[in-house]
Scaffold this motif. Structure first.
Motif, PDB file in Angstrom:
ATOM      1  N   PRO A 263      13.942   0.948  -3.666  1.00 33.09           N
ATOM      2  CA  PRO A 263      14.071   2.029  -2.669  1.00 33.09           C
ATOM      3  C   PRO A 263      13.861   3.427  -3.257  1.00 33.09           C
ATOM      4  O   PRO A 263      13.411   4.329  -2.557  1.00 33.09           O
ATOM      5  N   GLU A 264      14.171   3.618  -4.570  1.00 37.51           N
ATOM      6  CA  GLU A 264      14.034   4.971  -5.151  1.00 37.51           C
ATOM      7  C   GLU A 264      12.568   5.346  -5.386  1.00 37.51           C
ATOM      8  O   GLU A 264      12.255   6.508  -5.615  1.00 37.51           O
ATOM      9  N   LEU A 265      11.674   4.373  -5.409  1.00 36.15           N
ATOM     10  CA  LEU A 265      10.273   4.656  -5.747  1.00 36.15           C
ATOM     11  C   LEU A 265       9.627   5.501  -4.651  1.00 36.15           C
ATOM     12  O   LEU A 265       9.716   5.184  -3.476  1.00 36.15           O
ATOM     13  N   ASP A 266       8.998   6.590  -5.060  1.00 35.48           N
ATOM     14  CA  ASP A 266       8.317   7.485  -4.119  1.00 35.48           C
ATOM     15  C   ASP A 266       6.825   7.166  -4.147  1.00 35.48           C
ATOM     16  O   ASP A 266       6.154   7.375  -5.165  1.00 35.48           O
ATOM     17  N   ILE A 267       6.291   6.618  -3.059  1.00 28.69           N
ATOM     18  CA  ILE A 267       4.851   6.323  -3.000  1.00 28.69           C
ATOM     19  C   ILE A 267       4.142   7.594  -2.531  1.00 28.69           C
ATOM     20  O   ILE A 267       4.227   7.985  -1.366  1.00 28.69           O
ATOM     21  N   VAL A 268       3.478   8.258  -3.483  1.00 31.18           N
ATOM     22  CA  VAL A 268       2.953   9.608  -3.212  1.00 31.18           C
ATOM     23  C   VAL A 268       1.578   9.587  -2.553  1.00 31.18           C
ATOM     24  O   VAL A 268       1.162  10.568  -1.956  1.00 31.18           O
ATOM     25  N   ALA A 269       0.850   8.458  -2.655  1.00 32.17           N
ATOM     26  CA  ALA A 269      -0.467   8.388  -2.018  1.00 32.17           C
ATOM     27  C   ALA A 269      -0.883   6.937  -1.876  1.00 32.17           C
ATOM     28  O   ALA A 269      -0.529   6.093  -2.695  1.00 32.17           O
ATOM     29  N   THR A 270      -1.620   6.651  -0.805  1.00 34.83           N
ATOM     30  CA  THR A 270      -2.279   5.357  -0.636  1.00 34.83           C
ATOM     31  C   THR A 270      -3.761   5.636  -0.476  1.00 34.83           C
ATOM     32  O   THR A 270      -4.156   6.358   0.444  1.00 34.83           O
ATOM     33  N   CYS A 271      -4.567   5.122  -1.392  1.00 39.89           N
ATOM     34  CA  CYS A 271      -5.996   5.445  -1.430  1.00 39.89           C
ATOM     35  C   CYS A 271      -6.820   4.230  -1.017  1.00 39.89           C
ATOM     36  O   CYS A 271      -6.544   3.118  -1.461  1.00 39.89           O
ATOM     37  N   PRO A 272      -7.850   4.452  -0.171  1.00 36.67           N
ATOM     38  CA  PRO A 272      -8.640   3.320   0.323  1.00 36.67           C
ATOM     39  C   PRO A 272      -9.735   2.847  -0.638  1.00 36.67           C
ATOM     40  O   PRO A 272     -10.395   1.858  -0.378  1.00 36.67           O
ATOM     41  N   ASN A 273      -9.955   3.565  -1.751  1.00 40.38           N
ATOM     42  CA  ASN A 273     -11.005   3.153  -2.688  1.00 40.38           C
ATOM     43  C   ASN A 273     -10.763   3.761  -4.068  1.00 40.38           C
ATOM     44  O   ASN A 273      -9.894   4.616  -4.242  1.00 40.38           O
ATOM     45  N   GLY A 274     -11.565   3.334  -5.033  1.00 46.72           N
ATOM     46  CA  GLY A 274     -11.393   3.769  -6.415  1.00 46.72           C
ATOM     47  C   GLY A 274     -11.724   5.229  -6.642  1.00 46.72           C
ATOM     48  O   GLY A 274     -11.122   5.892  -7.492  1.00 46.72           O
ATOM     49  N   VAL A 275     -12.688   5.744  -5.880  1.00 45.42           N
ATOM     50  CA  VAL A 275     -13.081   7.158  -6.022  1.00 45.42           C
ATOM     51  C   VAL A 275     -11.904   8.058  -5.647  1.00 45.42           C
ATOM     52  O   VAL A 275     -11.559   9.012  -6.354  1.00 45.42           O
ATOM     53  N   GLU A 276     -11.263   7.697  -4.537  1.00 40.47           N
ATOM     54  CA  GLU A 276     -10.099   8.455  -4.058  1.00 40.47           C
ATOM     55  C   GLU A 276      -8.913   8.280  -5.011  1.00 40.47           C
ATOM     56  O   GLU A 276      -8.161   9.225  -5.261  1.00 40.47           O
ATOM     57  N   ALA A 277      -8.766   7.072  -5.569  1.00 43.17           N
ATOM     58  CA  ALA A 277      -7.675   6.808  -6.522  1.00 43.17           C
ATOM     59  C   ALA A 277      -7.824   7.707  -7.755  1.00 43.17           C
ATOM     60  O   ALA A 277      -6.836   8.232  -8.270  1.00 43.17           O
ATOM     61  N   LEU A 278      -9.062   7.893  -8.204  1.00 48.13           N
ATOM     62  CA  LEU A 278      -9.319   8.756  -9.364  1.00 48.13           C
ATOM     63  C   LEU A 278      -8.952  10.203  -9.027  1.00 48.13           C
ATOM     64  O   LEU A 278      -8.242  10.869  -9.779  1.00 48.13           O
TER      65      LEU A 278
END
Length: 285
Positions: free
Chosen positions: A30-45
């Protein structure tokens, strides 16, 4: 580094799977903060560099850039002095292929994600964040057995080495490609035959590779990813995402004041930059 809420980024091209992973993580940690969800590797970078999370959940197979490519480029571009994130690869691989992850400092979760396996990963991550002194966690320590294959990534150099090892292990699992002896390159209306021994280095240019010889260059239409398995790894070394060099053409490996490594060549004026991921090739030089 001061204690802070651990932050994670998820890169997954299937929205339903991304949501399922996020929900499972919220249940288990529960403490983990998910700061972004990216739909592809380019966005993840892009988001990874901007947000600098503690943990990356990277789907291996994504359009545009795979999770491995995104991890590789993040390691190349990661700012000095900032601890490199812990990586968890999300994969539909079979057991055989997973052996590589067991030996590298990266964890993995299989699709479809199940709570039992993800729970183990969460325990490992919490332990590693405690070991590296970032992120506060209140969970009980994971049993030593589950930590055995996982080395805490304490320094960027160590994580570069681990990531380089992982990439080479995954490369080694691909079926071997037939070895090249000659390269056919189109020059105007003719086809030029280039002996591999004459190649100084290969340089990626968009959809082509520039084949650089001592006194000439020629373009071939392929990618470094397709070319690399066909080359003798003793003779041709990848030193950067976009460069493969003929080892016998290297004169010196030079480190500048900022610690960046570059190569000078015996019979060619070019200086080639070495990515941190491949710096381990020159530790002995």
């Amino acid at each position: 580094m001061s204690h802070h809420t651990p932050r994670a980024l998820i890169a997954e091209d299937e929205p339903i799977l991304a949501a399922a992973l996020a929900h499972a993580l919220q249940r288990l940690w529960p403490e983990l903060d998910i700061v972004a969800t990216c739909p592809n590797g380019v966005e993840a970078l892009r988001q990874g560099l901007a947000l600098q999370p503690d943990i990356l959940f990277l789907d291996i197979k994504m359009p545009g850039k795979t999770g491995l490519e995104a991890a590789e480029e993040l390691a190349e571009q990661w700012p000095d002095g900032v601890p490199f994130p812990h990586i968890v690869f999300v994969t539909a691989y079979d057991e055989y292929a997973l052996a590589a992850f067991e030996h590298a400092a990266a964890d993995y979760v299989l699709k479809p994600v199940n709570d039992a396996r993800l729970g183990k990963t969460v325990e490992r991550l919490q332990q590693r964040l405690r070991d590296s002194g970032s992120g506060t966690t209140t969970a009980t320590p994971a049993p030593a057995a589950t930590l055995a294959p996982m080395a805490a990534m304490k320094t960027t150099a160590a994580s570069d080495d681990n990531l380089a090892r992982l990439l080479s292990q995954l490369q080694a699992m691909l079926p071997p490609a037939p070895r090249l002896h000659m390269i056919r390159a189109a020059v105007g209306n003719s086809v030029r035959m280039i002996a591999l021994a004459d190649v100084v280095y290969f340089e990626a240019l968009d959809k082509y590779i520039n084949v650089v010889c001592q006194d000439s260059e020629a373009l071939i239409r392929t990618s470094l990813k397709e070319l690399l398995p066909q080359l003798d790894p003793q003779q041709f070394w990848q030193i950067h995402r976009g460069t493969i060099v003929n080892a016998s053409a290297i004169a010196t490996a030079v480190r500048d004041d900022a610690g960046k490594l570059s190569l000078t060549l015996r019979q060619h004026p070019a200086q080639l930059r070495v990515s941190p991921l491949y710096a381990h090739l020159f530790r002995q030089m």
